[in-house]
Design a protein around this motif. Structure first.
Motif, mmCIF file in Angstrom:
data_model
loop_
_atom_site.group_PDB
_atom_site.id
_atom_site.type_symbol
_atom_site.label_atom_id
_atom_site.label_comp_id
_atom_site.label_asym_id
_atom_site.label_seq_id
_atom_site.Cartn_x
_atom_site.Cartn_y
_atom_site.Cartn_z
ATOM 1 N N PHE A 195 -46.361 15.983 26.651
ATOM 2 C CA PHE A 195 -45.366 17.011 25.160
ATOM 3 C C PHE A 195 -46.570 17.870 25.206
ATOM 4 N N ASP A 196 -47.644 17.688 24.864
ATOM 5 C CA ASP A 196 -48.601 18.341 23.976
ATOM 6 C C ASP A 196 -48.506 19.626 24.957
ATOM 7 N N PHE A 197 -48.863 19.003 26.366
ATOM 8 C CA PHE A 197 -49.455 20.045 27.680
ATOM 9 C C PHE A 197 -48.422 20.943 28.262
ATOM 10 N N ILE A 198 -46.974 20.742 28.415
ATOM 11 C CA ILE A 198 -45.979 21.518 28.224
ATOM 12 C C ILE A 198 -45.047 22.035 26.988
ATOM 13 N N CYS A 199 -45.594 21.826 26.361
ATOM 14 C CA CYS A 199 -45.684 22.578 24.466
ATOM 15 C C CYS A 199 -46.191 23.802 24.430
ATOM 16 N N SER A 200 -47.798 24.023 24.650
ATOM 17 C CA SER A 200 -48.328 24.871 24.743
ATOM 18 C C SER A 200 -48.136 25.268 25.969
ATOM 19 N N ALA A 201 -48.615 24.841 27.396
ATOM 20 C CA ALA A 201 -47.807 25.986 28.489
ATOM 21 C C ALA A 201 -47.002 27.032 28.170
ATOM 22 N N VAL A 202 -45.842 26.098 27.440
ATOM 23 C CA VAL A 202 -44.602 27.531 27.656
ATOM 24 C C VAL A 202 -44.501 28.292 26.512
ATOM 25 N N ALA A 203 -45.383 28.020 26.007
ATOM 26 C CA ALA A 203 -45.426 29.262 24.013
ATOM 27 C C ALA A 203 -46.888 29.992 25.155
ATOM 28 N N HIS A 204 -47.755 29.874 26.115
ATOM 29 C CA HIS A 204 -48.811 30.130 25.596
ATOM 30 C C HIS A 204 -47.812 31.526 27.349
ATOM 31 N N GLY A 205 -47.283 30.576 27.923
ATOM 32 C CA GLY A 205 -46.672 31.298 29.547
ATOM 33 C C GLY A 205 -45.003 32.295 28.825
ATOM 34 N N ILE A 206 -44.424 31.973 27.572
ATOM 35 C CA ILE A 206 -43.819 32.793 27.424
ATOM 36 C C ILE A 206 -44.019 34.107 26.814
ATOM 37 N N THR A 207 -45.280 33.808 25.830
ATOM 38 C CA THR A 207 -45.998 35.690 25.450
ATOM 39 C C THR A 207 -46.262 35.710 26.860
ATOM 40 N N GLU A 208 -47.099 35.052 27.218
ATOM 41 C CA GLU A 208 -47.615 35.609 28.450
ATOM 42 C C GLU A 208 -46.844 37.112 29.134
ATOM 43 N N VAL A 209 -45.312 36.360 30.347
ATOM 44 C CA VAL A 209 -44.666 37.041 30.545
ATOM 45 C C VAL A 209 -43.659 38.215 29.480
ATOM 46 N N SER A 210 -43.864 38.187 28.387
ATOM 47 C CA SER A 210 -43.719 39.079 28.069
ATOM 48 C C SER A 210 -44.467 39.990 27.657
ATOM 49 N N VAL A 211 -45.727 40.100 27.402
ATOM 50 C CA VAL A 211 -46.855 41.052 27.148
ATOM 51 C C VAL A 211 -46.785 41.756 28.645
ATOM 52 N N LYS A 212 -47.070 41.179 29.782
ATOM 53 C CA LYS A 212 -46.808 41.224 31.210
ATOM 54 C C LYS A 212 -45.787 42.675 31.655
ATOM 55 N N HIS A 213 -44.435 42.428 30.885
ATOM 56 C CA HIS A 213 -43.609 43.055 31.570
ATOM 57 C C HIS A 213 -43.171 44.552 30.149
ATOM 58 N N ASN A 214 -43.654 44.086 28.855
ATOM 59 C CA ASN A 214 -43.813 44.732 28.101
ATOM 60 C C ASN A 214 -41.882 44.716 27.661
ATOM 61 N N LYS A 215 -41.459 43.139 27.594
ATOM 62 C CA LYS A 215 -40.426 43.138 26.776
ATOM 63 C C LYS A 215 -39.972 41.842 25.787
ATOM 64 N N PRO A 216 -39.746 41.880 25.319
ATOM 65 C CA PRO A 216 -39.201 40.554 23.912
ATOM 66 C C PRO A 216 -38.830 39.831 25.462
ATOM 67 N N VAL A 217 -39.576 38.681 25.098
ATOM 68 C CA VAL A 217 -39.639 37.262 25.980
ATOM 69 C C VAL A 217 -38.939 35.997 24.781
ATOM 70 N N ILE A 218 -38.165 35.340 24.586
ATOM 71 C CA ILE A 218 -37.869 34.999 23.364
ATOM 72 C C ILE A 218 -37.606 33.045 23.730
ATOM 73 N N PHE A 219 -38.767 32.578 22.508
ATOM 74 C CA PHE A 219 -38.622 30.980 22.507
ATOM 75 C C PHE A 219 -37.301 30.901 21.621
ATOM 76 N N GLY A 220 -37.151 30.228 22.872
ATOM 77 C CA GLY A 220 -35.799 29.303 22.128
ATOM 78 C C GLY A 220 -36.445 27.732 22.475
ATOM 79 N N VAL A 221 -37.150 26.751 22.350
ATOM 80 C CA VAL A 221 -37.455 25.777 23.073
ATOM 81 C C VAL A 221 -37.622 25.319 21.905
ATOM 82 N N LEU A 222 -36.939 23.908 21.931
ATOM 83 C CA LEU A 222 -37.037 22.506 21.014
ATOM 84 C C LEU A 222 -37.973 21.637 21.488
#
Length: 164
Positions: free
Chosen positions: A96-123
């Motif tokens: 759980f901890d590894f997946i949550c951390s990877a997803v949060a960081h990954g979504i942020t990185e994709v947003s920065v990479k593309h300079n577009k809002p990528v929204i974290f809608g993960v429960l």
């Protein structure tokens, strides 16, 4: 917080969604939760004026794949914001901890990479009932909130691009 509807926000102050193109990336894992999250997000986009033809939806196997799904979508489609919807439920291991951390960081990185809002809608919940309560149950629908965030961020980016 456990008894308050956390989605009790007003959509009246949201800007119109009509001028924007949205992507929604939804995880298939925990579909009994991600399906209602998707329905909430999609419905709010339409309610705020988004054109059906301006909403692209893709499914990925699980929450871990939301990052690559968002990256693929942003690389192949002209969208103004991407909403990532998933659900990770605590189990007996640290997975759980590894997946949550990877997803949060990954979504942020994709947003920065593309300079577009990528929204974290993960429960990220302790159990299935908590997830159901937050995906259209007694505590609202976090899918609605993710869509509202996408609209606000797309409008913010558009307003800053026109003033520069």
């Amino acid at each position: 917080m456990a008894t308050k509807n956390l989605s009790g926000f007003s959509t009246a102050s949201l800007p119109p969604a009509k001028p924007f193109r949205f992507g929604i990336v939804v995880a298939q894992w925990n579909a009994e939760v991600t399906g209602p999250l998707y329905n909430g997000a999609y419905s709010l986009l339409l309610e705020k004026g988004a054109e059906e033809s301006n909403i692209t939806t893709i499914e990925v196997p699980g929450s871990f794949e939301l990052t690559s799904g968002a990256d693929i979508l942003l690389s192949s489609k002209n969208v103004d914001a991407v909403i990532c919807l998933g659900c990770v439920i605590q189990g007996e291991t640290r997975h759980f901890d590894f997946i949550c951390s990877a997803v949060a960081h990954g979504i942020t990185e994709v947003s920065v990479k593309h300079n577009k809002p990528v929204i974290f809608g993960v429960l990220t919940t302790d159990n299935l009932q908590q997830a159901k309560d937050r995906s259209g149950g007694r505590l609202g629908n976090k899918g609605d909130e993710a869509a509202a965030t996408a609209i606000q961020m797309a409008a913010l980016q558009a307003s800053l691009q026109t003033t520069v």
